[in-house]
Each structure stands twice: as structure tokens, then as C-alpha cells.
Design a protein around this motif. Structure first.
Motif, mmCIF file in Angstrom:
data_model
loop_
_atom_site.group_PDB
_atom_site.id
_atom_site.type_symbol
_atom_site.label_atom_id
_atom_site.label_comp_id
_atom_site.label_asym_id
_atom_site.label_seq_id
_atom_site.Cartn_x
_atom_site.Cartn_y
_atom_site.Cartn_z
ATOM 1 N N ILE A 164 0.414 -1.060 -0.353
ATOM 2 C CA ILE A 164 -0.372 0.303 -0.129
ATOM 3 C C ILE A 164 1.030 1.046 -0.032
ATOM 4 N N PRO A 165 0.792 1.975 -0.860
ATOM 5 C CA PRO A 165 1.692 3.259 -1.188
ATOM 6 C C PRO A 165 1.598 4.397 0.327
ATOM 7 N N TRP A 171 1.602 10.023 -7.593
ATOM 8 C CA TRP A 171 1.089 8.688 -8.558
ATOM 9 C C TRP A 171 1.759 8.418 -9.202
ATOM 10 N N ILE A 172 3.086 8.194 -10.267
ATOM 11 C CA ILE A 172 2.825 7.355 -10.757
ATOM 12 C C ILE A 172 3.686 6.176 -10.170
ATOM 13 N N ASN A 173 4.709 6.700 -9.024
ATOM 14 C CA ASN A 173 4.500 5.387 -8.124
ATOM 15 C C ASN A 173 3.811 4.501 -7.291
ATOM 16 N N ARG A 174 2.350 5.001 -6.911
ATOM 17 C CA ARG A 174 1.222 4.800 -6.214
ATOM 18 C C ARG A 174 0.797 3.670 -7.252
ATOM 19 N N MET A 175 0.891 3.593 -8.583
ATOM 20 C CA MET A 175 0.017 3.339 -9.846
ATOM 21 C C MET A 175 0.985 2.505 -10.293
ATOM 22 N N SER A 176 1.926 2.382 -9.840
ATOM 23 C CA SER A 176 2.615 1.426 -10.864
ATOM 24 C C SER A 176 3.219 -0.176 -9.930
ATOM 25 N N ALA A 177 3.577 -0.957 -11.146
ATOM 26 C CA ALA A 177 3.547 -2.553 -10.344
ATOM 27 C C ALA A 177 3.935 -1.978 -8.879
ATOM 28 N N GLY A 178 3.739 -3.759 -8.592
ATOM 29 C CA GLY A 178 3.869 -4.096 -6.793
ATOM 30 C C GLY A 178 2.788 -3.096 -6.017
ATOM 31 N N SER A 179 2.294 -2.069 -6.376
ATOM 32 C CA SER A 179 1.254 -1.157 -5.239
ATOM 33 C C SER A 179 0.154 -2.017 -5.432
ATOM 34 N N MET A 180 -0.552 -1.624 -4.545
ATOM 35 C CA MET A 180 -2.052 -2.298 -4.407
ATOM 36 C C MET A 180 -3.227 -1.770 -5.120
ATOM 37 N N TYR A 181 -2.404 -0.785 -5.960
ATOM 38 C CA TYR A 181 -3.305 0.199 -6.982
ATOM 39 C C TYR A 181 -3.143 0.486 -8.765
ATOM 40 N N ALA A 182 -1.846 -0.672 -8.877
ATOM 41 C CA ALA A 182 -1.131 -0.620 -9.902
ATOM 42 C C ALA A 182 -2.486 -0.743 -11.106
ATOM 43 N N ARG A 183 -1.903 -0.021 -12.091
ATOM 44 C CA ARG A 183 -2.720 0.278 -13.238
ATOM 45 C C ARG A 183 -1.560 -0.061 -14.672
ATOM 46 N N PRO A 184 -2.241 -0.625 -15.347
ATOM 47 C CA PRO A 184 -1.278 -0.790 -16.806
ATOM 48 C C PRO A 184 -1.140 1.108 -17.191
ATOM 49 N N LEU A 185 0.115 1.399 -17.553
ATOM 50 C CA LEU A 185 1.378 3.289 -17.413
ATOM 51 C C LEU A 185 1.364 3.063 -18.669
#
Length: 241
Positions: A164-165, A171-185
Motif C-alpha cells: 500500500i503506497p 502518482w506514478i509510484n502509487r500506480m506502478s507495478a507492485g502497488s496495491m493500486y497498480a494500473r497499466p501505464l
């Protein structure tokens, strides 16, 4: 039973010994266990009586039970509302391998008269993800080197559990791979006027799936536009699909 060879005194002693053995066996086998059980029951009764004397009955709460029930009902309704909103937002998220959304983004750029120079997956470096910094646009060779370093870093990293970031992270780190909120970038390089870029970003909201702009960098193209024509700009966007 005849005991002619025993005297009366000896016979009396034998009778007394038998009585002592019988009475002692009864006391040892029956009386002592019963007496022990009675003592334990008495101790339990005394302890219960002592607790009953020292136990205090709690007072009735000052809060109104009807008001507490109403607050509980309001909290339950709030949870249901939040769950409904979460389900609605989740339905607008594109599948992780959706190619249709990438095509739709290119179509929006074409309709906005924006030239797409690059449209690729974005994998930030660990240092960039940790600091959340917005690096300026670099040369094409440097960008290729950065992408190669990011791919090598991702391949070398072992599999980790989702984290959990922190709110302070970018925002990039919060939605990068390995995060609970990861999305394709996705990383896009666009070329066009200010109005065309503004229209492109605005029209992203009309797509069937949610697209968020996590980073935007704009700089002026060195080539001067002809008189009467808007200045061409080059923009780098990082999108979360």
C-alpha cells in the motif's frame, strides 16, 4: 468358628483388630473422598458468595438506544453507498491487456489534430518512482536507454507482495507495478498546438474506460511557426489506463 485354643482376651483383640481394619478401610475409601468433595464444594460456594457480594451491576448507558440504532443504520447506508461508488468506478477500469483502449487513445489524438510521435508502455525506474519527480524531456537516444534500464531493472527485481503506497508518494509510484493500486501505464509523445493538446486531454474523459493523466511535460519545438499559425508544442504524457 471355634477357637478353643484362644483365650477370651485374644479373641477380643482379634475382634477389635477386624473392626479397626473395616472401619479404617471405610474411612479411607468412602469418607475421605466424600469429605474432600464437600470441602471443594464449600470453597466454591464461598467464592461464589464473595463474588456476588462484590459484583456491581453496571449502570444503564446514558446514550439513547434509539439514537445509537439510528447512527448504526446511517453508517450501514454510508458503507453501501461507498461500495456502490467503488463498484461503479471499478467498472470503468479497462482490462490490463486491453488493446482497444490504446486504439481509442490514438483515435482521440487524430480527432484532436495531434501528431502521436510515441505510444508505448511506461515502466518507471525505481528512483523516479520513489521520488515522484518529473524529469524533463530528453533526447530519443536517452529515452531508449532509460527504457532499456527500466526493463532490465524490472526483470531483475524478484516477485514481491503488493504494498500500500504512502500518500506522500507520487502518482506514478502509487500506480506502478507492485502497488496495491497498480494500473497499466502508457507514455505518449504528442506534437501539436496548445488548443489541440488541450482538446486531446479533455476528450480522454469521453472514452468508455477511465484514463488518468499522471504526468504532463510541455516544451516548445525549436522550429518557429509561420506567421498566423499557432506555435507547435511537444508534450510528454504518462497515462494510467
Amino acid at each position: 468358628m471355634k477357637l478353643p485354643h484362644l483365650s477370651n482376651r485374644e479373641q477380643l483383640l482379634i475382634a477389635l483388630s477386624v473392626c479397626v481394619i473395616v472401619v479404617g478401610g471405610y474411612v479411607w475409601l468412602r469418607f475421605m473422598p466424600a469429605h474432600r468433595s464437600i470441602g471443594e464444594l464449600q470453597q466454591a460456594a464461598d467464592a461464589t458468595e464473595q463474588r456476588s457480594r462484590t459484583t456491581s451491576i453496571p449502570e444503564q448507558p446514558e446514550d439513547d438506544l434509539d439514537r445509537l440504532d439510528q447512527q448504526l443504520h446511517e453508517q450501514e447506508q454510508l458503507v453501501l453507498t461507498l461500495k456502490s461508488q467503488s463498484d461503479s468506478a471499478e467498472r470503468r477500469l479497462a482490462p490490463t491487456d486491453s488493446q482497444l483502449l490504446i486504439v481509442d487513445i490514438s483515435r482521440v489524438a487524430r480527432n484532436a489534430l495531434v501528431n502521436v510521435r510515441a505510444n508505448e508502455d511506461y515502466k518507471p525506474l525505481p528512483t523516479t518512482a520513489a521520488t515522484g519527480a518529473n524529469p524533463p524531456l530528453t533526447s530519443k537516444k536517452a529515452r531508449k536507454l532509460q527504457a532499456a534500464q527500466a526493463a532490465a531493472s524490472t526483470a531483475a527485481m524478484p516477485a514481491v507482495e503488493l504494498t500500500i503506497p504512502q500518500l506522500s508518494e507520487g502518482w506514478i509510484n502509487r500506480m506502478s507495478a507492485g502497488s496495491m493500486y497498480a494500473r497499466p501505464l502508457r507514455r505518449l509523445e504528442l506534437e501539436g498546438s496548445y488548443m489541440a493538446l488541450n482538446r486531446f486531454i479533455h476528450d480522454l474523459d469521453a472514452l468508455p474506460f477511465h484514463v488518468a493523466v499522471l504526468r504532463l511535460s510541455i516544451e516548445k519545438i525549436p522550429v518557429v511557426s509561420m506567421p498566423g499559425y499557432p506555435q507547435e508544442l511537444m508534450a510528454e504524457l504518462v497515462l494510467a489506463l
